[in-house]
Every structure is written in structure tokens, then in C-alpha cells.
Write a protein that holds these residues in place. Sequence first.
Motif, PDB file in Angstrom:
ATOM      1  N   PHE A   1       0.821  -1.215   0.000  1.00 51.85           N
ATOM      2  CA  PHE A   1       0.000   0.000   0.000  1.00 51.85           C
ATOM      3  C   PHE A   1       0.859   1.271   0.000  1.00 51.85           C
ATOM      4  CE2 PHE A   1      -2.822  -3.237   1.828  1.00 51.85           C
ATOM      5  CZ  PHE A   1      -3.948  -3.077   1.038  1.00 51.85           C
ATOM      6  N   GLY A   2       2.168   1.102  -0.001  1.00 50.07           N
ATOM      7  CA  GLY A   2       3.061   2.267  -0.033  1.00 50.07           C
ATOM      8  C   GLY A   2       3.164   3.005   1.291  1.00 50.07           C
ATOM      9  N   ARG A   3       2.774   2.351   2.378  1.00 48.77           N
ATOM     10  CA  ARG A   3       2.773   3.039   3.680  1.00 48.77           C
ATOM     11  C   ARG A   3       4.068   2.856   4.451  1.00 48.77           C
ATOM     12  NH1 ARG A   3      -2.401  -0.249   5.015  1.00 48.77           N
ATOM     13  NH2 ARG A   3      -4.047   1.005   4.089  1.00 48.77           N
ATOM     14  N   GLY A   4       4.704   1.687   4.244  1.00 42.31           N
ATOM     15  CA  GLY A   4       5.881   1.329   5.037  1.00 42.31           C
ATOM     16  C   GLY A   4       6.889   2.465   5.091  1.00 42.31           C
TER      17      GLY A   4
ATOM     18  N   ARG B   1       5.205 -12.047  18.436  1.00 38.71           N
ATOM     19  CA  ARG B   1       3.998 -11.534  19.117  1.00 38.71           C
ATOM     20  C   ARG B   1       2.827 -11.497  18.150  1.00 38.71           C
ATOM     21  NH1 ARG B   1       2.764  -6.266  17.415  1.00 38.71           N
ATOM     22  NH2 ARG B   1       4.484  -5.201  16.380  1.00 38.71           N
TER      23      ARG B   1
ATOM     24  N   ASN C   1       7.083  -6.699   0.451  1.00 42.45           N
ATOM     25  CA  ASN C   1       5.884  -7.546   0.512  1.00 42.45           C
ATOM     26  C   ASN C   1       6.027  -8.693  -0.487  1.00 42.45           C
ATOM     27  OD1 ASN C   1       5.294  -4.968   1.666  1.00 42.45           O
ATOM     28  ND2 ASN C   1       3.111  -5.305   1.384  1.00 42.45           N
TER      29      ASN C   1
ATOM     30  N   GLU D   1       4.921  -9.011   5.061  1.00 42.37           N
ATOM     31  CA  GLU D   1       5.792  -7.834   4.887  1.00 42.37           C
ATOM     32  C   GLU D   1       7.068  -8.009   5.671  1.00 42.37           C
ATOM     33  OE1 GLU D   1       3.834  -4.381   6.105  1.00 42.37           O
ATOM     34  OE2 GLU D   1       1.960  -4.930   5.154  1.00 42.37           O
TER      35      GLU D   1
ATOM     36  N   ASN E   1      -2.763  -6.025   9.481  1.00 42.54           N
ATOM     37  CA  ASN E   1      -2.371  -4.689   9.971  1.00 42.54           C
ATOM     38  C   ASN E   1      -3.543  -3.979  10.664  1.00 42.54           C
ATOM     39  OD1 ASN E   1      -0.103  -5.415   8.594  1.00 42.54           O
ATOM     40  ND2 ASN E   1      -0.142  -3.762   7.119  1.00 42.54           N
ATOM     41  N   PRO E   2      -3.951  -4.453  11.838  1.00 42.16           N
ATOM     42  CA  PRO E   2      -5.139  -3.890  12.495  1.00 42.16           C
ATOM     43  C   PRO E   2      -5.133  -2.366  12.620  1.00 42.16           C
ATOM     44  CG  PRO E   2      -4.062  -5.555  13.884  1.00 42.16           C
ATOM     45  CD  PRO E   2      -3.356  -5.550  12.577  1.00 42.16           C
ATOM     46  N   PHE E   3      -3.938  -1.748  12.683  1.00 42.40           N
ATOM     47  CA  PHE E   3      -3.866  -0.281  12.757  1.00 42.40           C
ATOM     48  C   PHE E   3      -4.455   0.339  11.482  1.00 42.40           C
ATOM     49  CE2 PHE E   3      -1.572   3.815  12.274  1.00 42.40           C
ATOM     50  CZ  PHE E   3      -1.910   4.414  13.478  1.00 42.40           C
TER      51      PHE E   3
ATOM     52  N   PHE F   1      -1.226  -6.017  16.734  1.00 43.73           N
ATOM     53  CA  PHE F   1      -2.108  -5.199  17.560  1.00 43.73           C
ATOM     54  C   PHE F   1      -2.568  -3.968  16.792  1.00 43.73           C
ATOM     55  CE2 PHE F   1       0.780  -7.029  20.919  1.00 43.73           C
ATOM     56  CZ  PHE F   1      -0.174  -7.829  21.516  1.00 43.73           C
TER      57      PHE F   1
ATOM     58  N   THR G   1       9.054  -2.236   3.999  1.00 40.11           N
ATOM     59  CA  THR G   1       8.819  -3.681   4.127  1.00 40.11           C
ATOM     60  C   THR G   1       8.655  -4.264   2.737  1.00 40.11           C
ATOM     61  OG1 THR G   1       6.426  -3.314   4.340  1.00 40.11           O
ATOM     62  CG2 THR G   1       7.697  -3.581   6.390  1.00 40.11           C
TER      63      THR G   1
HETATM   64  C1  LIG Z   1       7.985  -6.054  12.457  1.00 39.08           C
HETATM   65  C2  LIG Z   1       6.667  -5.491  12.061  1.00 39.08           C
HETATM   66  C3  LIG Z   1       5.602  -5.497  12.963  1.00 39.08           C
HETATM   67  C4  LIG Z   1       4.368  -4.970  12.634  1.00 39.08           C
HETATM   68  N1  LIG Z   1       3.350  -4.990  13.533  1.00 39.08           N
HETATM   69  C5  LIG Z   1       2.159  -4.454  13.227  1.00 39.08           C
HETATM   70  C6  LIG Z   1       1.075  -4.444  14.174  1.00 39.08           C
HETATM   71  O1  LIG Z   1       1.191  -4.968  15.291  1.00 39.08           O
HETATM   72  N2  LIG Z   1      -0.090  -3.864  13.808  1.00 39.08           N
HETATM   73  C7  LIG Z   1      -0.273  -3.290  12.577  1.00 39.08           C
HETATM   74  O2  LIG Z   1      -1.357  -2.766  12.315  1.00 39.08           O
HETATM   75  N3  LIG Z   1       0.713  -3.306  11.643  1.00 39.08           N
HETATM   76  C8  LIG Z   1       1.921  -3.862  11.943  1.00 39.08           C
HETATM   77  N4  LIG Z   1       2.937  -3.868  11.026  1.00 39.08           N
HETATM   78  C9  LIG Z   1       2.636  -3.514   9.653  1.00 39.08           C
HETATM   79  C10 LIG Z   1       2.812  -2.066   9.301  1.00 39.08           C
HETATM   80  O3  LIG Z   1       1.655  -1.361   9.629  1.00 39.08           O
HETATM   81  C11 LIG Z   1       3.056  -2.148   7.803  1.00 39.08           C
HETATM   82  O4  LIG Z   1       4.385  -2.533   7.601  1.00 39.08           O
HETATM   83  C12 LIG Z   1       2.720  -0.927   7.057  1.00 39.08           C
HETATM   84  O5  LIG Z   1       1.308  -0.809   7.016  1.00 39.08           O
HETATM   85  C13 LIG Z   1       3.272  -0.927   5.641  1.00 39.08           C
HETATM   86  O6  LIG Z   1       2.478  -1.577   4.719  1.00 39.08           O
HETATM   87  P1  LIG Z   1       2.804  -1.614   3.165  1.00 39.08           P
HETATM   88  O7  LIG Z   1       3.937  -2.552   2.916  1.00 39.08           O
HETATM   89  O8  LIG Z   1       1.555  -2.128   2.516  1.00 39.08           O
HETATM   90  O9  LIG Z   1       3.145  -0.235   2.728  1.00 39.08           O
HETATM   91  C14 LIG Z   1       4.183  -4.406  11.334  1.00 39.08           C
HETATM   92  C15 LIG Z   1       5.249  -4.401  10.416  1.00 39.08           C
HETATM   93  C16 LIG Z   1       6.480  -4.934  10.762  1.00 39.08           C
HETATM   94  C17 LIG Z   1       7.596  -4.915   9.771  1.00 39.08           C
END
Ligand SMILES: Cc1cc2nc3c(=O)[nH]c(=O)nc-3n(C[C@H](O)[C@H](O)[C@H](O)COP(=O)(O)O)c2cc1C
Length: 212
Positions: A33-36, A150, A46, A110, A99-101, A153, A44
Motif C-alpha cells: 500500500f506504499g505506507r511502510g 507476538r 511484501n 511484509e 495490519n489492524p492499525f 495489535f 517492508t
Molecule cells: C515487524 C513489524 C511489525 C508490525 N506490527 C504491526 C502491528 O502490530 N499492527 C499493525 O497494524 N501493523 C503492523 N505492522 C505492519 C505495518 O503497519 C506495515 O508494515 C505498514 O502498514 C506498511 O504496509 P505496506 O507494505 O503495505 O506499505 C508491522 C510491520 C512490521 C515490519
Amino acid sequence: MRPDKPRDPVAGPDAGPESPYPVRLSGPVIKGFGRGSKDLGIPTANIPADDLSEQHPELTSGVYYGVVALDPQSLAQENGAEKSTSATLLPAVLSIGYNPFYKNTVRSVEIHIMPPLTQPSPTAVAQPKFNRLPDFYGTKLNLLILGYIRPEFDYVSLDALIEDIRIDCEVARQSLLRDAYQRYIVDDGKASAQVNEDRKWLVTFDGVSANI
Ligand SMILES: Cc1cc2nc3c(=O)[nH]c(=O)nc-3n(C[C@H](O)[C@H](O)[C@H](O)COP(=O)(O)O)c2cc1C
Ligand SMILES: Nc1ncnc2c1ncn2[C@@H]1O[C@H](COP(=O)(O)OP(=O)(O)O)[C@@H](O)[C@H]1O
Ligand SMILES: [Mg+2]
């Protein structure tokens, strides 16, 4: 929401990966999604997650650590560089899930690739600088998952998510620095035949073994 508890410094047994680990995953690096990079400052890589539930029902959603290798042949094509036959094994931390956030509706895998364990950790400090390599979209990637850290979250803020991922990097690093894990990256002469085979698998792409 993330429980307000201190984190363990390592994950998984000191003696080495315990069943079902190590787990092998492979795929070409695809667009997310280009957010990382943009939102989090944490790139990250993917890889496709389409067949994951059928092929690896043991991989529940969560955060894991392991070792990755990028195919030197397809990496060279991507960067327009000269073809290389040697691959580097690098430590990695990854998230599998929704990615619950961000409340994604599709599952993603990822992988954040960390610097070699021989270098100082850029995430050991309060103002971390996450590892950044030149882009390698389209490159074939092999990943050996060695342990679970883990569950995923939701978080009260973006900063809280970034801080937890920073700690994940440190947990992954400390976990991989143990002898029984480090030998998946560097042959210490004490590895079992199975570990040597897993290390060899990591650098084999399309049936061709790269040098390490
Ligand atoms: C080590 C690691 C742990 C992560 N833990 C969570 C998490 O607990 N909750 C969450 O919503 N996203 C988590 N993420 C995901 C990030 O939100 C995600 O990498 C980001 O949305 C980028 O997404 P994209 O590759 O689609 O751009 C984690 C990513 C990594 C690399
Ligand atoms: N340390 C790293 N770990 C993983 N990917 C990296 C790293 N450094 C650079 N990249 C590149 O950044 C891309 C991921 O950035 P990201 O912002 O997560 O985009 P996307 O949403 O397309 O996955 C990877 O596909 C790769 O090409
Ligand atoms: Mg990504």
C-alpha cells in the motif's frame, strides 16, 4: 490494542528453532500500500500471501523473525547492475496479517530486512534509523522463518506502532545473535546437516545455488 506490558528481549528457545520452525516462504517482491516507507519510515518488502492459509496454516497472524536472501540474478536485472552469483543472508523481522492499525481487508506478508548482525543496530536508540536498501521490486526472495515474536495489535498512534516495530527489530536481532540461530546465517562448523540444508535452500533460486 497493545497491552501495556514490558517486552521480552528475545523470543523462542535458546537451543534453536522449535517446531513448526523453520518455515520456508518464497516469492517475488510485490507492491504493497506504499505506507511502510512513507508513513512509518520502515520499508517492508511484501511477497504474495494468496496461498498462505492453505500452504502454511501454522502461520497465524503476527510478527516473526528469520533470515532472508535475495536472488542475485533478478536483483542485478532490477538495478541494471552486472550479474552477480553471490547472495547475502540477512536478518529479518516480518509481519503476517491484516495490519489492524490500518484495518486491511487482505492478508499481507511484509518483511523488513535489517543490517548484518556484525554491524551496530540502528534501532537500539530512541531516535531509530530503520535500514534502507536500494529498491528491489520484482526480485525473488527466500525467507526462512525461525521464530514467532507476538500477535499483531492496533495502536493508539502511529508513533506507538513505530516504537513497537523498533522493539521487534531489537528482539529479532537479539534472538538471531544466539549461536543456534546465527548458524543459519554464518556456518560456524557446528551446524547440523539440516541447518546446512536450510542455509543452502535460502540461496537457491530456480534450482540454481548462489554462493554465500
Ligand atoms: C515487524 C513489524 C511489525 C508490525 N506490527 C504491526 C502491528 O502490530 N499492527 C499493525 O497494524 N501493523 C503492523 N505492522 C505492519 C505495518 O503497519 C506495515 O508494515 C505498514 O502498514 C506498511 O504496509 P505496506 O507494505 O503495505 O506499505 C508491522 C510491520 C512490521 C515490519
Ligand atoms: N530494509 C528494507 N527492507 C525491505 N524492503 C526494503 C528495504 N529497503 C528498501 N526496501 C524497498 O522498499 C520497498 C518497500 O517499501 P514500502 O514503503 O513498504 O512499499 P510497499 O507498500 O510497496 O511494500 C521494498 O519492496 C524494497 O524494494
Ligand atoms: Mg511494504
